[in-house]
Design a protein around this motif. Structure first.
Motif: not given
Lengths: 405, 160
Positions: B75, B77-84, B113
């Motif tokens: 997630v 890497a795909a969305f650029g959202a580490p906390v997500g 990320k």
């Protein structure tokens, strides 16, 4: 090296496979929040509808197309063809030319979007200063289309948006579940964007012409509602979306919309991920039991009422009172075991002691395990059907089989 | 591992074909596949045998934890959202969660990320491969971190 790059590269904030572009310069106004909530409502309803249709389609796929590779390939080809046809012909069927807002060629905001500022405007058959709004939503990669929905200040024709939503809904519904790896986020965002944008355009031009409405914000909120309605995630989705939009201002409405769409969607069915787990028949224990199961007792569950099986025959060492459950004794012949397997469909059998010990249960034998053991013995061919077969508990069971060889 | 390769090739072609699908779902799945495999290394074990320090991850609990880490990194890497990513693993993927898993998964998504960002800045490699590399690097890191933690833990037990 990387730090240096980040320090000097203006585009360094870009990360991830999907990016919604730079943060919007127009945060919403507080009185718009109730209007956003309607997006959550619509998203929840459409999400539930999407789940329902998709689970129907995939049930059909599982029952009729499993193990037929040629059919699967044909299906993929058909869907690719339909998608391409729609994407190719829609712009010329619903052609409206809109002016490209002039500020995109001059202001700083344009340069923020990259080297080619108006790259999400597709002129198609219009003049060079105009763009075809339908072509803008079909003749580009998904990223560009989404960025267009969010940041384009121009006008999208309402009828075109409705058609686009319907087509995307049907095509992506058919696509999710075909034999190619596919994700759910982009289709949901596209659908949500189109109805959110529709809502935003109506508000901007017909309901509140002086309100300073930014339809791109409504497109974002529609996307959030649709995602929430389909996937029913709450915390993680809100944080992912906040990090992807790079705007903390939107966090509060996003959270509210996600909750609303989850509640609305949960009225109708469960999330699409859970539906697919169900379709694949994977063993998965939910946090809460399905409706109707709370009032059941163990007898009903074990006797196959749940799975629609009932088996009246008395086999090996079946329990006296409850004829549906098939139990095995600690000592049984191979023949009776084979008979048991042939006449029942249970996934496992309790191992019980004899009648003098009140049928006390001492273990549980999985059908899988039993089949494996019997296979191993029968393939060896060393036994006739009268050999006694002794079960012990868990680990010892394996030892015993080892000794039989 | 076979799933992973098929998935990656498939997603590159199907996204290029213009189907209305997302490329994020398969990325998350690849992360999970890598996570499930890296604790076992079934491919490498055929040639090199199984190293001893890897053997202690061959149980269900560690496998689950690795899958959680892989999902989070996917997630991230795909969305650029580490906390997500961490929250996604918490909400959807993991069935058991512990305090120590939180920071391990958080570490995974951070590395995921970071690696993704690093690859994308060059713009030389395919984006999908980038994310895969990101997830891979993150998994290896996770592996070492886990080793470290386990080693520390054993030391403490020894002291007692």
């Amino acid at each position: 090296m990387n730090l240096w790059k980040i320090a000097f590269d203006p585009k360094a904030s870009f990360g991830g496979l999907i990016s919604f572009g730079p943060a919007s310069e127009h945060p919403y106004k507080v009185w718009e929040t109730p209007l956003f909530l309607l997006c959550g409502l619509i998203g929840g309803v459409f999400g539930a509808l999407f789940n329902e249709l998709n689970s129907k389609i995939n049930h059909f796929r599982r029952d009729h197309m499993n193990g037929k590779p040629i059919l699967k390939i044909l299906e993929v080809l058909a869907i690719v063809m339909v998608t391409t046809l729609f994407q190719f012909w829609l712009p010329s069927w619903f052609e409206t030319c809109q002016h490209i807002p002039s500020k995109w060629n001059t202001t700083q905001q344009a340069s923020a979007l990259g080297e080619n500022p108006d790259r999400f405007y597709v002129s198609y058959r219009c003049n060079e200063t105009d763009y075809n709004d339908m072509a803008t939503t079909t003749f580009a990669g998904a990223d560009t289309i989404i960025r267009g929905f969010f940041h384009n200040d121009g006008y999208y024709h309402l009828g075109g948006l409705v058609v686009y939503f319907v087509v995307t809904f049907i095509v992506s519904n058919a696509t999710y579940g075909i034999s190619v790896p596919s994700g759910l986020f982009v289709p949901c965002i596209l659908m949500g964007c189109s109805f959110g944008r529709f809502y935003g355009e109506i508000l901007r031009y017909y309901v509140l012409p002086n309100g300073g409405i930014v339809p791109g914000t409504y497109a974002l909120m529609g996307a959030v509602g649709m995602l929430g309605g389909v996937s029913r995630m709450t915390i993680s989705l809100s944080v992912i979306l906040m990090e992807t939009t790079q705007n903390v201002q939107f966090l509060l409405p996003i959270m509210m919309i996600l909750l609303i769409s989850k509640w609305v969607g949960d009225l109708f069915n469960i999330s699409l991920y859970d539906l697919h787990v169900e379709i694949q028949c994977m063993p998965f224990v939910e946090a809460s039991p399905p409706l109707g199961m709370e009032n059941m007792v163990a007898v009903q569950v074990a006797s196959g009422v749940v799975r629609g099986h009932s088996n009246q025959e008395e086999g090996g060492g079946s329990l006296g009172g409850i004829s549906h459950v098939r139990a095995v004794n600690r000592q049984m012949t191979v023949q009776s075991l084979l008979h048991l397997l042939a006449t029942s469909v249970h996934g496992g059998y309790p191992v019980v002691l004899g009648k003098d010990q009140n049928y006390r249960m001492v273990g549980f034998l999985l059908r899988n395990r039993l089949v494996t053991i019997l296979n191993a013995i029968l393939v060896k061919g060393t036994t006739n059907n009268k050999v006694l077969f002794v079960f012990f508990l868990c680990d010892e069971e394996e030892k015993e089989v080892g000794e039989l060889f | 591992m076979k799933t992973l390769v098929v998935k990656l090739v498939g997603v590159i072609f199907s996204v290029c074909a213009g189907l209305i699908i997302g490329k994020e779902g398969p990325m998350v799945h690849s992360g999970a596949v890598l996570g499930a495999n890296i604790s076992h290394l079934p491919g490498l074990a055929r040639f090199f045998g199984r190293p001893r320090w890897l053997m202690r991850f061959r149980n269900d609990r560690d496998k689950r934890d690795f899958v959680s880490g892989g999902t989070a990194a996917g997630v991230a890497a795909a969305f650029g959202a580490p906390v997500g990513g961490v929250l996604f693993a918490l909400e959807e993927a993991a069935s058991h969660w512990s305090i120590s898993l939180t920071w391990m998964v958080f570490f995974c998504s951070m590395i995921g990320k970071y690696t993704c960002l690093y690859c994308l800045l060059g713009h030389t490699v395919d984006v999908c491969l980038c994310s895969l590399a990101a997830i891979g690097v993150e998994e290896l890191t996770l592996c070492f971190v886990c080793c470290f933690v386990v080693a520390l833990h054993k030391k403490q037990v020894h002291f007692h």
